[in-house]
Design an enzyme around this catalytic site. Structure first.
Site, PDB file in Angstrom:
ATOM      1  N   SER A 149       0.912  -1.108  -0.050  1.00 19.91           N
ATOM      2  CA  SER A 149       0.111   0.126   0.045  1.00 19.91           C
ATOM      3  C   SER A 149       0.903   1.371   0.065  1.00 19.91           C
ATOM      4  CB  SER A 149      -0.929   0.027   1.063  1.00 19.91           C
ATOM      5  OG  SER A 149      -1.849   1.010   0.930  1.00 19.91           O
ATOM      6  N   ASP A 289      -8.558  -6.105  -4.853  1.00 22.54           N
ATOM      7  CA  ASP A 289      -7.762  -5.289  -4.321  1.00 22.54           C
ATOM      8  C   ASP A 289      -8.575  -3.881  -4.600  1.00 22.54           C
ATOM      9  OD1 ASP A 289      -5.895  -3.581  -2.936  1.00 22.54           O
ATOM     10  OD2 ASP A 289      -4.261  -4.224  -4.680  1.00 22.54           O
ATOM     11  N   HIS A 316      -6.563  -6.156  -0.721  1.00 20.80           N
ATOM     12  CA  HIS A 316      -5.521  -5.221  -0.255  1.00 20.80           C
ATOM     13  C   HIS A 316      -4.444  -5.734   0.432  1.00 20.80           C
ATOM     14  CE1 HIS A 316      -3.769  -1.382  -0.799  1.00 20.80           C
ATOM     15  NE2 HIS A 316      -3.791  -1.022   0.361  1.00 20.80           N
TER      16      HIS A 316
END
Length: 342
Positions: A149, A289, A316
């Site tokens: 991320s 995601d 994610h």
């Protein structure tokens, strides 16, 4: 040969095997693997001093293992989250004999948390990572960075400035363009929601009423559980990371909305610079995601030496909800780079 002798040999073999951690070219005994040479043993935890334009601070790190050939630094998301949701790497990386580091970036829960907002810039975080690298004794011969991320943004930015110090780069669940992410969130993710749910979420965002409990009541089942982590029960490490997150840093850089990036990172875009990255690079995408998995695949082709890992059941946090595919892919990549098969 008697049964007693057979059992004795078998026992010796098991004990001998269990005291070693396998690596590609050597066997590392557990005694050496967990020996850090510290004058005071602290379970691998070390507060690393860093310098910034506004003062000197310390960041929390925890070392696992002793392997001069492979040192992996884990970069958590947020910004302002913690290493806690990345604790799952402990199970997999120690079995491989990797030396790796959990790390709370400045502002995160276990590190110093200064309140000067001038600190929260990508360039300043990149400089911090470089100082951590020097402290752990990593270099071009053994240094790998894995970012998830926001950690993926940080990993790519670090590579663009300091790839001379890297052996391998891993970017998990992060595209190289904030505007493209915003477009995907609006045109793909939002349309997967029920119209009435999306309408109410948009109304709250329009009023900037992000502290309204109803906002999270809507997001958790309709967005977080679909695109952040798809496990029915979220892992303890994920819950602790959320509990300990620094909302000031997160909101300042990411923005208050979960649909795209609207803070200081709102215009961030380095997609056109990816061809400058010439070290072995793994891009990791996942079907569910928040980031477009096709964009992740494209990024793997834009860097000079790229590989793509697709997690068909992941979101994610694919390291959790598609764990076998994610971890096997990452481990294979590191081993291939180490053995020069990549």
């Amino acid at each position: 040969m008697t049964t007693r002798i057979v059992i004795s040999f078998l026992t010796i073999f098991i004990i001998f095997s269990c005291n070693k951690v396998a690596t590609k070219d050597q066997e590392i005994t557990t005694k050496n693997y967990f020996s850090y040479g510290d004058s005071i043993q602290s379970g691998g935890v070390k507060m690393i001093p860093i310098t910034t334009p506004v003062g000197n601070f310390r960041v929390w790190t925890k070392r696992f293992g002793n392997n001069p050939k492979i040192k992996v630094l884990l970069l958590h998301g947020g910004p302002g989250m913690t290493h806690e949701y990345m604790e799952c790497f402990e199970t997999f990386f120690q079995k491989e004999g990797f030396e790796f580091y959990e790390y709370d970036q400045l502002g995160s829960y276990y590190s110093d948390q200064p309140v000067d907002d001038r600190l929260w810039t990508t360039d300043r975080f990149v400089d911090e990572v470089e100082q951590v690298r020097k402290s752990i004794g990593a270099d071009k011969s053994n240094f790998y960075v894995l970012g998830n991320s926001w950690g993926g943004i940080l990993a790519m930015e670090y590579a663009l400035k300091y790839q001379k110090n890297l052996k391998g780069l891993m970017v998990a669940n992060m595209v190289a363009s904030a505007p493209e992410y915003g477009k995907y969130a609006d045109e793909v993710l939002a349309k997967q929601m029920k119209p009435e749910v999306l309408k109410e979420i948009r109304a709250i965002e329009a009023k900037k009423d992000f502290a309204n409990p109803r906002y999270m009541e809507l997001l958790i089942p309709n967005f977080y559980n679909q695109h952040i982590c798809r496990l029915k029960e979220w892992p303890d490490g994920v819950n602790r990371a959320l509990k300990h997150s620094n909302e000031n840093v997160y909101t300042l850089m990411q923005g208050p909305s979960e649909f795209g990036i609207s803070g200081r990172l709102g215009d961030w875009d380095i997609k056109g610079r990816l061809p400058e990255i010439n070290i072995p690079t793994l891009m990791i995408g996942a079907k569910y995601d928040t980031m477009d998995p096709k964009a992740m695949e494209e990024q793997s082709k834009l860097v000079k030496k790229g590989r793509y890992l697709y997690c068909p059941n992941g979101s994610h946090l694919a390291m959790w909800d598609d764990q076998k595919v994610f971890m096997n892919g990452v481990i294979n990549f590191i081993n291939d780079v180490d053995s020069r098969k990549f």
